[in-house]
Motif scaffolding. Structure first.
Motif, PDB file in Angstrom:
ATOM      1  N   ASP A 106      28.900   1.412 -98.408  1.00  0.00           N
ATOM      2  CA  ASP A 106      27.731   0.747 -97.822  1.00  0.00           C
ATOM      3  C   ASP A 106      28.088  -0.504 -97.031  1.00  0.00           C
ATOM      4  N   GLY A 107      29.326  -0.979 -97.164  1.00  0.00           N
ATOM      5  CA  GLY A 107      29.768  -2.118 -96.383  1.00  0.00           C
ATOM      6  C   GLY A 107      29.292  -3.464 -96.888  1.00  0.00           C
ATOM      7  N   VAL A 175      29.916  -9.016 -77.964  1.00  0.00           N
ATOM      8  CA  VAL A 175      30.521  -8.107 -78.940  1.00  0.00           C
ATOM      9  C   VAL A 175      30.217  -8.602 -80.355  1.00  0.00           C
ATOM     10  N   VAL A 176      29.850  -7.662 -81.208  1.00  0.00           N
ATOM     11  CA  VAL A 176      29.427  -7.976 -82.579  1.00  0.00           C
ATOM     12  C   VAL A 176      30.543  -8.692 -83.353  1.00  0.00           C
ATOM     13  N   ASN A 177      30.159  -9.779 -84.018  1.00  0.00           N
ATOM     14  CA  ASN A 177      31.131 -10.603 -84.743  1.00  0.00           C
ATOM     15  C   ASN A 177      30.847 -10.671 -86.249  1.00  0.00           C
ATOM     16  N   ASP A 178      29.922  -9.836 -86.747  1.00  0.00           N
ATOM     17  CA  ASP A 178      29.617  -9.864 -88.181  1.00  0.00           C
ATOM     18  C   ASP A 178      29.869  -8.514 -88.848  1.00  0.00           C
ATOM     19  N   GLN A 179      30.678  -7.677 -88.203  1.00  0.00           N
ATOM     20  CA  GLN A 179      31.188  -6.448 -88.811  1.00  0.00           C
ATOM     21  C   GLN A 179      32.706  -6.524 -88.758  1.00  0.00           C
ATOM     22  N   LYS A 180      33.344  -6.345 -89.904  1.00  0.00           N
ATOM     23  CA  LYS A 180      34.806  -6.438 -89.920  1.00  0.00           C
ATOM     24  C   LYS A 180      35.417  -5.146 -90.426  1.00  0.00           C
ATOM     25  N   GLY A 181      36.620  -4.873 -89.925  1.00  0.00           N
ATOM     26  CA  GLY A 181      37.320  -3.655 -90.313  1.00  0.00           C
ATOM     27  C   GLY A 181      38.757  -3.705 -89.853  1.00  0.00           C
ATOM     28  N   SER A 182      39.400  -2.548 -89.858  1.00  0.00           N
ATOM     29  CA  SER A 182      40.807  -2.450 -89.468  1.00  0.00           C
ATOM     30  C   SER A 182      40.952  -1.409 -88.367  1.00  0.00           C
ATOM     31  N   PRO A 183      41.183  -1.834 -87.127  1.00  0.00           N
ATOM     32  CA  PRO A 183      41.411  -0.874 -86.042  1.00  0.00           C
ATOM     33  C   PRO A 183      42.626  -0.009 -86.343  1.00  0.00           C
ATOM     34  N   THR A 184      42.545   1.270 -85.997  1.00  0.00           N
ATOM     35  CA  THR A 184      43.600   2.213 -86.363  1.00  0.00           C
ATOM     36  C   THR A 184      44.030   3.039 -85.164  1.00  0.00           C
ATOM     37  N   TYR A 185      45.301   2.927 -84.812  1.00  0.00           N
ATOM     38  CA  TYR A 185      45.891   3.683 -83.713  1.00  0.00           C
ATOM     39  C   TYR A 185      46.215   5.085 -84.220  1.00  0.00           C
ATOM     40  N   THR A 186      45.717   6.095 -83.524  1.00  0.00           N
ATOM     41  CA  THR A 186      45.857   7.474 -83.994  1.00  0.00           C
ATOM     42  C   THR A 186      47.311   7.904 -84.182  1.00  0.00           C
ATOM     43  N   ALA A 207      43.830   4.858 -95.240  1.00  0.00           N
ATOM     44  CA  ALA A 207      44.900   4.726 -94.252  1.00  0.00           C
ATOM     45  C   ALA A 207      44.350   4.176 -92.943  1.00  0.00           C
ATOM     46  N   SER A 208      44.665   2.937 -92.681  1.00  0.00           N
ATOM     47  CA  SER A 208      44.299   2.282 -91.427  1.00  0.00           C
ATOM     48  C   SER A 208      45.429   1.328 -91.101  1.00  0.00           C
ATOM     49  N   ASN A 209      45.478   0.863 -89.870  1.00  0.00           N
ATOM     50  CA  ASN A 209      46.438  -0.198 -89.599  1.00  0.00           C
ATOM     51  C   ASN A 209      46.058  -1.394 -90.472  1.00  0.00           C
ATOM     52  N   THR A 210      47.043  -2.103 -90.963  1.00  0.00           N
ATOM     53  CA  THR A 210      46.799  -3.176 -91.927  1.00  0.00           C
ATOM     54  C   THR A 210      46.252  -4.431 -91.254  1.00  0.00           C
ATOM     55  N   GLU A 211      45.733  -5.325 -92.096  1.00  0.00           N
ATOM     56  CA  GLU A 211      45.040  -6.549 -91.689  1.00  0.00           C
ATOM     57  C   GLU A 211      43.684  -6.183 -91.078  1.00  0.00           C
ATOM     58  N   SER A 212      42.848  -7.171 -90.814  1.00  0.00           N
ATOM     59  CA  SER A 212      41.476  -6.876 -90.392  1.00  0.00           C
ATOM     60  C   SER A 212      40.984  -7.884 -89.357  1.00  0.00           C
ATOM     61  N   CYS A 213      39.853  -7.548 -88.756  1.00  0.00           N
ATOM     62  CA  CYS A 213      39.241  -8.404 -87.738  1.00  0.00           C
ATOM     63  C   CYS A 213      37.791  -7.977 -87.566  1.00  0.00           C
ATOM     64  N   PRO A 251      22.757   2.646 -89.530  1.00  0.00           N
ATOM     65  CA  PRO A 251      23.342   1.379 -89.983  1.00  0.00           C
ATOM     66  C   PRO A 251      24.862   1.426 -89.972  1.00  0.00           C
ATOM     67  N   ARG A 252      25.481   0.306 -89.590  1.00  0.00           N
ATOM     68  CA  ARG A 252      26.940   0.183 -89.599  1.00  0.00           C
ATOM     69  C   ARG A 252      27.380  -0.640 -90.799  1.00  0.00           C
ATOM     70  N   PRO A 253      28.502  -0.270 -91.433  1.00  0.00           N
ATOM     71  CA  PRO A 253      29.010  -1.084 -92.544  1.00  0.00           C
ATOM     72  C   PRO A 253      29.412  -2.471 -92.053  1.00  0.00           C
TER      73      PRO A 253
END
Length: 290
Positions: A106-107, A175-186, A207-213, A251-253
């Motif tokens: 649910d985020g 650009v939305v600044n209150d949703q955080k996650g980990s971008p993942t290169y395929t 499994a995602s690229n590590t660290e978040s933003c 809704p977005r997490p």
């Protein structure tokens, strides 16, 4: 190893096919034109023909907002289609790797989610993907569930390509600044899947690229790397905004950051930090257009 890849024409599936072939495996790429996964008999027939050692199920209904209206279509692909492939995989004795999503949560957590946290999807897309997970866990005797987030790559449309395009077309981007996650290169995700499916370390993995933003921080880094690597001037000004400024049907997490507990406890190689993945992607993107 003989591998059947569904969704082979998609963002992740394309890189999975390329990487597995490069590693010397026999790959059967499958897309919606060559296999209707919602047809159980067609799944049985396809896997009986190929007799793969593993199925990597990248195909999915991913139109997050559209799914709020097309409920049956989302479940037909993400739940029924997944069940069909699991049953067919069991019949031929194939391992099953299901690609899932951060949307099963649910985020609302203040900390990253690990693999065994309670799932509570809020959107039809998330609920249908969670239904697929349940069917995999219930019906497969040899499964990997790989949850990932914020995926981008060379094939298809994605946030990075959109930002680079808009950066040339407009002077200001909110650009939305209150949703955080980990971008993942395929490419990085495909490398992890390649390592994983050759083991018998079955279970659920994040499994995602590590660290978040946040998405805003991601956009800033995209333009920073593009200016540095491509030598292009992007005069665009990126401004932070709130989720409420862009109302969407689904809704977005707010928190999509996932803990990689299973990768660590199973002694597998984790993905590199997201900034390194982004840098590699932009370099790859530059090489394809020059």
């Amino acid at each position: 190893m003989k591998v059947l890849v569904t969704g082979a024409a998609g963002q992740l599936g394309s890189d999975v096919v390329i990487l597995f072939e490069k590693a010397g495996h026999t790959v059967w790429p499958s897309d919606r034109d060559s296999l209707d996964i919602t047809d159980l008999d067609a799944c049985f027939q396809k896997l009986n023909e190929c007799k793969p050692d593993a199925v990597i199920h990248c195909a999915a209904y991913t139109a997050v907002d559209q799914a709020e209206q097309e409920i049956d279509a989302a479940y037909a692909v993400n739940a029924v289609g997944t069940r069909n492939l699991v049953l067919a995989s069991e019949r031929v004795g194939a391992k099953f790797c299901y690609i899932s999503t951060d949307y099963v949560f649910d985020g609302m957590s203040d900390v990253p989610y690990h693999e065994y946290d309670y799932t509570n999807p809020q959107s039809i897309y998330g609920k249908s993907k969670r239904a697929g997970e349940v069917l995999v866990q219930s019906l497969s005797s040899a499964f990997f569930i790989v949850r990932t987030s914020w995926v981008y790559g060379m094939h298809g449309n994605n946030f990075v390509k959109t930002m680079l395009r808009l950066g040339e077309e407009t002077s200001v981007l909110n650009v939305v600044n209150d949703q955080k996650g980990s971008p993942t290169y395929t490419t990085d995700l495909a490398e992890f899947i390649l390592e994983l499916v050759q083991t018998e370390k079955y279970g659920i993995y994040h499994a995602s690229n590590t660290e978040s933003c946040t998405w805003y921080e991601f956009a800033q880094e995209i333009f920073s790397e593009a200016r540095s690597i491509l030598g292009k001037d992007y005069p665009v000004q990126v401004q932070p905004c709130a989720t409420e400024d862009f109302p969407r049907p689904a809704p977005r997490p707010r928190n999509s950051v996932m803990e990689h507990l299973s990768i660590r406890t199973n002694g597998l190689n984790d993905l590199r930090p997201w900034r390194e993945g982004l840098r590699a992607f932009i370099k790859d993107l530059f090489e394809t257009v020059t």
